[in-house]
Scaffold this active site. Structure first.
Site, short mmCIF file in Angstrom:
data_model
loop_
_atom_site.label_atom_id
_atom_site.label_comp_id
_atom_site.label_asym_id
_atom_site.label_seq_id
_atom_site.Cartn_x
_atom_site.Cartn_y
_atom_site.Cartn_z
N ARG A 101 0.84 -1.11 -0.06
CA ARG A 101 -0.03 0.10 0.12
C ARG A 101 0.95 1.20 -0.16
O ARG A 101 1.72 1.47 0.76
CB ARG A 101 -1.03 0.13 1.18
CG ARG A 101 -1.62 1.33 1.42
CD ARG A 101 -2.85 1.35 2.40
NE ARG A 101 -4.03 0.43 1.79
CZ ARG A 101 -5.02 0.71 2.48
NH1 ARG A 101 -5.30 1.42 3.58
NH2 ARG A 101 -6.10 0.11 1.80
N HIS A 128 -7.45 1.05 -6.44
CA HIS A 128 -7.55 0.02 -5.34
C HIS A 128 -8.06 -1.21 -5.91
O HIS A 128 -9.41 -1.54 -5.75
CB HIS A 128 -8.51 1.01 -4.36
CG HIS A 128 -8.40 0.20 -3.00
ND1 HIS A 128 -7.47 -0.90 -2.70
CD2 HIS A 128 -9.05 0.58 -1.95
CE1 HIS A 128 -7.77 -1.16 -1.45
NE2 HIS A 128 -8.46 -0.43 -0.77
N GLN A 131 -9.80 -3.95 -3.58
CA GLN A 131 -11.18 -3.48 -3.34
C GLN A 131 -12.31 -3.82 -4.27
O GLN A 131 -13.22 -4.51 -3.79
CB GLN A 131 -11.37 -1.98 -2.85
CG GLN A 131 -12.35 -1.42 -2.38
CD GLN A 131 -12.55 -1.91 -0.94
OE1 GLN A 131 -11.92 -1.88 -0.04
NE2 GLN A 131 -13.96 -2.67 -0.76
N ASP A 224 -17.15 6.98 -1.77
CA ASP A 224 -15.92 7.00 -1.10
C ASP A 224 -15.73 8.34 -0.70
O ASP A 224 -16.38 9.42 -0.77
CB ASP A 224 -14.90 6.49 -1.99
CG ASP A 224 -13.49 6.29 -1.16
OD1 ASP A 224 -13.47 6.31 -0.10
OD2 ASP A 224 -12.50 6.45 -2.06
N CYS A 264 -16.49 1.34 0.49
CA CYS A 264 -15.07 0.63 0.79
C CYS A 264 -14.77 1.08 2.06
O CYS A 264 -14.02 -0.02 2.56
CB CYS A 264 -13.92 1.10 -0.11
SG CYS A 264 -13.30 2.84 0.09
N ARG A 292 -13.38 -8.79 1.16
CA ARG A 292 -11.91 -8.27 1.08
C ARG A 292 -11.04 -9.72 1.31
O ARG A 292 -10.14 -9.96 0.42
CB ARG A 292 -11.32 -7.20 1.76
CG ARG A 292 -12.10 -6.07 1.51
CD ARG A 292 -11.47 -5.38 0.40
NE ARG A 292 -10.29 -5.28 0.35
CZ ARG A 292 -9.48 -4.18 0.74
NH1 ARG A 292 -10.03 -3.16 1.54
NH2 ARG A 292 -7.91 -4.25 0.42
N1 NVA Z 1 -9.84 6.75 -1.24
C1 NVA Z 1 -9.60 6.44 -0.29
C2 NVA Z 1 -9.72 4.75 -0.13
C3 NVA Z 1 -9.56 4.32 1.24
C4 NVA Z 1 -9.58 3.08 1.58
C5 NVA Z 1 -8.26 6.85 0.31
O1 NVA Z 1 -7.06 6.59 -0.87
O2 NVA Z 1 -8.03 7.11 1.22
N1 CP Z 2 -11.20 -0.06 2.22
C1 CP Z 2 -9.81 -0.12 2.68
O1 CP Z 2 -9.01 -0.46 1.98
O2 CP Z 2 -9.80 -0.01 4.05
P1 CP Z 2 -8.25 0.06 5.06
O3 CP Z 2 -7.91 1.37 4.48
O4 CP Z 2 -8.87 0.12 6.30
O5 CP Z 2 -7.56 -0.98 4.50
#
Ligand code: NVA
Ligand code: CP
Length: 308
Positions: A101, A128, A131, A224, A264, A292
């Site tokens: 990540r 992502h 997801q 989101d 998500c 997930r």
């Molecule tokens: N768009 C959000 C998704 C979190 C799972 C982010 O990148 O923070």
């Molecule tokens: N949806 C998602 O990726 O959640 P986290 O940021 O908690 O991993």
């Protein structure tokens, strides 16, 4: 030959369908696949915070017979001290897969270019894709199909989730309908990519400025956060800019009567979605969060099989 999963269309539409089918099977028989028996180790690297991704990959790797190694990049030599390429060269000799990540997509590409084991994007600024495997699985569970359904995404359409919805839903033969303020529309390159895929799969892409038009007759409504990780300093401006783009019960009433709502997570009640919708009867967010686990296990087994 090694297979990576850095963005939604690093697999073909047929492979996407295979992975979703396998995820549904793994949900019924969680310990039926053991690709990491040994046990082999899978590295899970986090440059950004996480709850769902960390837990679901750690549990998933253990279910598949392996050992998850969670690496906080802040306390490793990564992050400016040692190059991504050198990190890949160290990891590939000891782990069966690398899940990362991070911020820039280019980092993931550099990791993959230097790794003989699969590299998986568990969220970048651009995509992502893990997801989306879980989301498509969840839609399939609740609606019994994917092709021909309409999914409406309302909110920040310039972020990683919107990009992944556009490409992954087009791959599944769905109609993806976006509504966002003009400043937060998806990049033209991403829309074109989704349109090209949709032309092959029978899906389609719509981009609107009005959430009501986007949501009209939708089978699935999603949103989101308006403030993604790394954008915290823009919070006040974004809350002003997204005024009128929250998912409310009133907006949901324009979707089909049996429409489901997904997010998500983490969610911010009262901003991108009302508590009434998020916690209401149309919401399937807890199935989505659980899936997930199953979807990523299916992905890991698929990549392991295709990496020899
Ligand atoms: N768009 C959000 C998704 C979190 C799972 C982010 O990148 O923070
Ligand atoms: N949806 C998602 O990726 O959640 P986290 O940021 O908690 O991993």
């Amino acid at each position: 030959m090694v297979r990576h999963f850095l963005k939604d269309d690093d697999i073909s539409p047929a492979e996407q369908a295979t992975i979703i089918r396998r995820a549904i099977e793994l949900k019924k028989a969680p310990y039926s696949q053991r690709p990491f028996e040994g046990p082999k180790t899978v590295a899970l690297i986090f440059d950004k915070t996480s709850t769902r991704t960390r837990v679901s990959f750690a549990v998933g790797v253990a279910d598949l017979g392996g050992v998850p190694l969670i690496i906080d990049s802040q306390t490793s030599q990564m992050g400016g001290k040692e190059s991504v390429a050198d990190t890949a060269r160290v990891l590939e000799r000891q782990v069966a897969a690398i899940v990362w990540r991070t911020y820039a997509q280019a980092g993931l590409e550099e990791m993959a270019a230097n790794s003989s084991v699969p590299v998986i994007n568990s969220l970048s600024d651009d995509w992502h894709p893990c997801q989306l495997l879980a989301d498509l699985m969840t839609i399939h569970e609740h609606k019994g199909q994917l092709a021909g359904l309409k999914l409406a995404y309302v909110g920040d359409a310039s972020n990683n989730m919107a990009n992944s919805y556009l490409v992954a839903c087009a791959m599944a033969g769905m109609t993806v309908s976006i509504a966002a303020p003009a400043e937060y529309l998806p990049a033209a390159t991403v829309v074109a990519r989704a349109e090209n895929i949709a032309a092959e799969t029978g899906g389609s892409v719509e981009v609107h400025g009005d959430p009501v038009l986007a949501v009209m007759h939708a089978d699935v409504v999603v949103t989101d956060t308006w403030i993604s990780m790394g954008q915290e300093q823009e919070k006040a401006k974004r809350i002003r800019d997204f005024n009128g783009f929250g998912v409310s019960a009133e907006l949901m009433a324009h979707a089909k009567p049996g429409a489901i709502f997904m997010h998500c997570l983490p969610a911010y009640r009262g901003y991108e979605v009302s508590a009434e919708v998020l916690d209401g009867p149309q919401s399937v967010i807890w199935d989505e969060a659980e899936n997930r686990l199953h979807a990523q296990k299916a992905l890991l087994t698929f990549l392991a099989e295709h990496t020899k």
